[in-house]
Design a protein around this motif. Structure first.
Motif, short mmCIF file in Angstrom:
data_model
loop_
_atom_site.label_atom_id
_atom_site.label_comp_id
_atom_site.label_asym_id
_atom_site.label_seq_id
_atom_site.Cartn_x
_atom_site.Cartn_y
_atom_site.Cartn_z
N ARG A 25 0.87 -1.18 0.00
CA ARG A 25 0.00 0.00 0.00
C ARG A 25 0.90 1.23 0.00
NH1 ARG A 25 -3.78 -2.29 4.87
NH2 ARG A 25 -5.24 -3.51 3.63
N TYR A 26 1.42 1.56 -1.17
CA TYR A 26 2.33 2.69 -1.28
C TYR A 26 1.53 3.97 -1.56
CZ TYR A 26 5.78 -1.05 -2.05
OH TYR A 26 6.56 -2.16 -1.94
N SER A 27 2.09 5.08 -1.07
CA SER A 27 1.39 6.36 -1.20
C SER A 27 1.07 6.69 -2.66
CB SER A 27 2.26 7.48 -0.64
OG SER A 27 2.61 7.19 0.68
N PHE A 28 -0.12 7.20 -2.86
CA PHE A 28 -0.59 7.74 -4.15
C PHE A 28 -0.61 6.69 -5.26
CE2 PHE A 28 1.76 11.40 -2.09
CZ PHE A 28 0.65 11.81 -1.38
N THR A 29 -0.78 5.42 -4.89
CA THR A 29 -1.00 4.36 -5.88
C THR A 29 -2.48 3.98 -5.83
OG1 THR A 29 -0.59 2.67 -4.22
CG2 THR A 29 1.33 3.43 -5.50
N GLU A 141 10.93 20.34 5.46
CA GLU A 141 10.51 21.47 4.63
C GLU A 141 9.70 20.97 3.43
OE1 GLU A 141 10.90 24.73 5.03
OE2 GLU A 141 11.78 24.28 6.99
N PRO A 142 8.66 21.71 3.07
CA PRO A 142 7.82 21.29 1.92
C PRO A 142 8.62 21.07 0.65
CG PRO A 142 6.78 23.09 3.10
CD PRO A 142 8.11 22.89 3.75
N ASP A 143 9.60 21.94 0.37
CA ASP A 143 10.37 21.79 -0.88
C ASP A 143 11.19 20.50 -0.88
OD1 ASP A 143 9.46 23.90 -2.31
OD2 ASP A 143 11.05 25.29 -1.65
N VAL A 144 11.69 20.14 0.29
CA VAL A 144 12.45 18.88 0.39
C VAL A 144 11.53 17.71 0.09
CG1 VAL A 144 13.74 17.37 1.96
CG2 VAL A 144 14.08 19.86 2.05
N ALA A 145 10.32 17.75 0.66
CA ALA A 145 9.36 16.67 0.43
C ALA A 145 8.96 16.60 -1.04
CB ALA A 145 8.12 16.87 1.31
N ARG A 146 8.66 17.77 -1.62
CA ARG A 146 8.21 17.78 -3.03
C ARG A 146 9.26 17.18 -3.95
NH1 ARG A 146 4.88 22.60 -1.63
NH2 ARG A 146 6.77 23.84 -1.36
N GLY A 147 10.53 17.35 -3.58
CA GLY A 147 11.61 16.88 -4.44
C GLY A 147 12.00 15.42 -4.23
N LEU A 148 11.45 14.77 -3.22
CA LEU A 148 11.77 13.34 -3.01
C LEU A 148 11.31 12.55 -4.22
CD1 LEU A 148 10.56 12.94 0.70
CD2 LEU A 148 12.94 12.98 -0.09
N THR A 149 12.05 11.51 -4.56
CA THR A 149 11.64 10.69 -5.72
C THR A 149 11.51 9.23 -5.32
OG1 THR A 149 13.97 10.48 -6.32
CG2 THR A 149 12.69 12.14 -7.51
N ASP A 150 10.66 8.51 -6.06
CA ASP A 150 10.53 7.07 -5.82
C ASP A 150 11.53 6.32 -6.70
OD1 ASP A 150 9.50 6.92 -8.38
OD2 ASP A 150 7.45 6.43 -7.76
N SER A 151 11.50 5.00 -6.68
CA SER A 151 12.52 4.22 -7.39
C SER A 151 12.39 4.35 -8.90
CB SER A 151 12.43 2.75 -6.98
OG SER A 151 11.13 2.28 -7.21
N ASP A 152 11.25 4.86 -9.40
CA ASP A 152 11.11 5.10 -10.84
C ASP A 152 11.43 6.54 -11.22
OD1 ASP A 152 10.27 2.49 -11.30
OD2 ASP A 152 8.19 2.99 -10.80
N GLY A 153 11.88 7.33 -10.25
CA GLY A 153 12.22 8.72 -10.55
C GLY A 153 11.02 9.66 -10.52
N GLU A 158 4.85 15.12 -8.13
CA GLU A 158 4.15 14.54 -9.29
C GLU A 158 3.17 13.45 -8.84
OE1 GLU A 158 7.85 15.00 -12.50
OE2 GLU A 158 7.61 13.15 -11.35
N ALA A 159 3.63 12.60 -7.91
CA ALA A 159 2.78 11.50 -7.46
C ALA A 159 1.54 12.03 -6.74
CB ALA A 159 3.57 10.57 -6.54
N MET A 160 1.75 13.06 -5.91
CA MET A 160 0.63 13.62 -5.15
C MET A 160 -0.39 14.25 -6.11
SD MET A 160 0.85 16.12 -1.84
CE MET A 160 -0.62 16.45 -0.85
N ALA A 161 0.14 15.00 -7.09
CA ALA A 161 -0.75 15.62 -8.08
C ALA A 161 -1.47 14.55 -8.88
CB ALA A 161 0.05 16.54 -9.00
N GLY A 162 -0.76 13.46 -9.17
CA GLY A 162 -1.36 12.36 -9.93
C GLY A 162 -2.53 11.72 -9.20
N ALA A 163 -2.50 11.81 -7.86
CA ALA A 163 -3.60 11.25 -7.06
C ALA A 163 -4.71 12.28 -6.85
CB ALA A 163 -3.05 10.77 -5.72
N GLY A 164 -4.60 13.42 -7.55
CA GLY A 164 -5.65 14.43 -7.46
C GLY A 164 -5.52 15.35 -6.26
N LEU A 165 -4.33 15.36 -5.62
CA LEU A 165 -4.11 16.23 -4.47
C LEU A 165 -3.11 17.32 -4.86
CD1 LEU A 165 -3.78 13.39 -1.83
CD2 LEU A 165 -5.76 14.86 -2.19
#
Ligand SMILES: [Zn+2]
Length: 405
Positions: A25-29, A141-153, A158-165
């Motif tokens: 159950r990974y975030s924003f999947t 910090e929000p900018d640090v969080a926004r810039g984190l990437t998953d194993s697919d880059g 992007e993932a959060m926006a992809g989930a409609g948030l």
């Protein structure tokens, strides 16, 4: 009460891999969306006001009075890779179940009561544990969080926006300490201390300091069949030595060190790697011991890398200092349980939790439910139904004690 809850059953299939029985159950999947939908439906069925905050955390409110000084309980719904059914969801389901039990008893809280499910507690997708609670409390910090990437880059934003948030609103909630007077997280025990002392429910005392370090070994890609052993710069060799060194150091320091995540680059079977990225998870009873342990592991990694002509760099990805839960709240929790005839032992844990992050700003307590085998972060994770039921009874007693006066 009994633990034959449709609420628990309805969540069980979400994100479960039929092959392993483990959860992803990974975030924003898709699985995460289904968990979020489950949360909103569960809240709606109970006429609780549900919302997703700016950091992707879910809240369900029983509104009473002005909205300040709430008692909140809950945990998380995300999982580690092939995690168990209980780590996280037990706390969220028990929160709703405790409210059901109290409303059947006709309780009359005098302050708001909330149920929360924190986003990305395990850090399984973006590498940073307790991300939702850390954003909420300003630890990251929000900018640090926004810039984190998953194993697919894919970036967090992007993932959060992809989930409609909307990732634009991430950040600290300055009103949190006013809105929430107490947070209680119920969690399956991730060890077998309770079983050892014959108790089905325990109360948290502290969380060991812990962190994650990324260690990168840089070598030279080459042919497995034509490169002489003496000519190789193989990053796998110091990596292997580091795993063994970490284990040995942990034993020596009376601490814990684990190296379970690794990426071999490029990872062909008939070639020497150009790089190995490995993660160290380390925990100890106090920060001095933890720092000494990590220093020892990194020193060993450098020594071995030198021997093999390999470079090594390291970076601390996350660090959580020791957390001592609020003593006054803990005493009230123990007293509320004692009134119900429950003698709950008080224990420290090596596992991180959102409760540990919230403890910086809000009086926080934890309840642990017995796990007879102690196995966790595995499909074999289990708590007996009668122990889960005892957990709900205990949580209900605590909520009643805190919210009705
Ligand atoms: Zn958990």
């Amino acid at each position: 009460m009994t633990w034959d809850l449709p609420l628990w059953q309805s969540l069980l299939p979400v994100g479960r891999d039929p092959a392993t029985g483990g959860y992803r159950r990974y975030s924003f999947t898709e699985a995460d969306s289904a968990c979020r939908e489950w949360f909103f439906n569960t809240a709606a069925e109970r006429k609780l006001r549900a919302e997703c905050d700016a950091n992707g955390n879910l809240w369900a409110w029983l509104d009473v009075g002005s909205g300040a000084g709430a008692v909140v309980t809950g945990s998380h719904l995300d999982s580690v890779p092939d995690g168990g059914a209980f780590d996280g969801p037990l706390g969220v389901v028990s929160a709703f179940a405790a409210l059901d039990l109290l409303s059947e008893r006709g309780w009359r809280p005098v302050r708001p009561v909330g149920v929360v499910a924190f986003m990305e507690e395990e850090g399984a997708r973006f590498g940073l544990a307790c991300l939702g609670s850390k954003l909420l409390t300003g630890v990251i910090e929000p900018d640090v969080a926004r810039g984190l990437t998953d194993s697919d880059g894919v970036s967090f934003a992007e993932a959060m926006a992809g989930a409609g948030l909307d990732p634009g609103g991430l950040g600290v909630d300055g009103r949190l300490a006013d809105r929430v007077a107490a947070f209680i997280e119920l969690h399956v025990e991730q060890g077998s201390a309770l079983d050892g002392i014959g108790a089905n429910v325990g109360v948290g005392e502290s969380i060991w300091p812990h962190g994650r370090w990324l260690i990168e070994f840089g070598g030279r890609a080459d042919h497995a069949g034509t490169t002489r052993l003496a000519d190789r710069r193989d990053p796998m060799l110091p990596y292997a030595a580091t795993i063994l060194g970490a284990r040995e150091a942990a034993g020596e320091f009376g601490a814990l060190a684990t190296m379970s995540k690794v990426a071999a680059v490029p990872g062909g079977a008939n070639g020497i790697c150009s790089a190995v990225r490995a993660w160290l998870d380390a925990r100890a009873a106090d920060e001095d011991t933890l720092n000494a342990l990590v220093a020892r592991v990194l020193e060993g990694a450098r020594g071995s890398a030198d021997q093999h002509g390999v470079t090594v760099t390291s970076r601390c990805e996350s660090f959580t200092p020791v957390v001592e839960f609020d003593r006054d709240l803990r005493d009230r929790v123990v007293a509320a349980l004692a009134q119900r005839g429950v003698t709950a032992p008080v224990l420290a844990t090596g596992a991180g939790h959102d409760a540990g992050v919230l403890a910086r700003l809000v009086p926080t307590a934890m309840l642990f439910v017995r796990n007879r085998t102690g196995v966790s972060h595995s499909p074999a994770e289990h708590a007996e139904p009668e122990d889960c039921a005892a957990g709900v009874d205990a949580l209900a007693a605590v909520l009643e004690h805190l919210a009705c006066r």
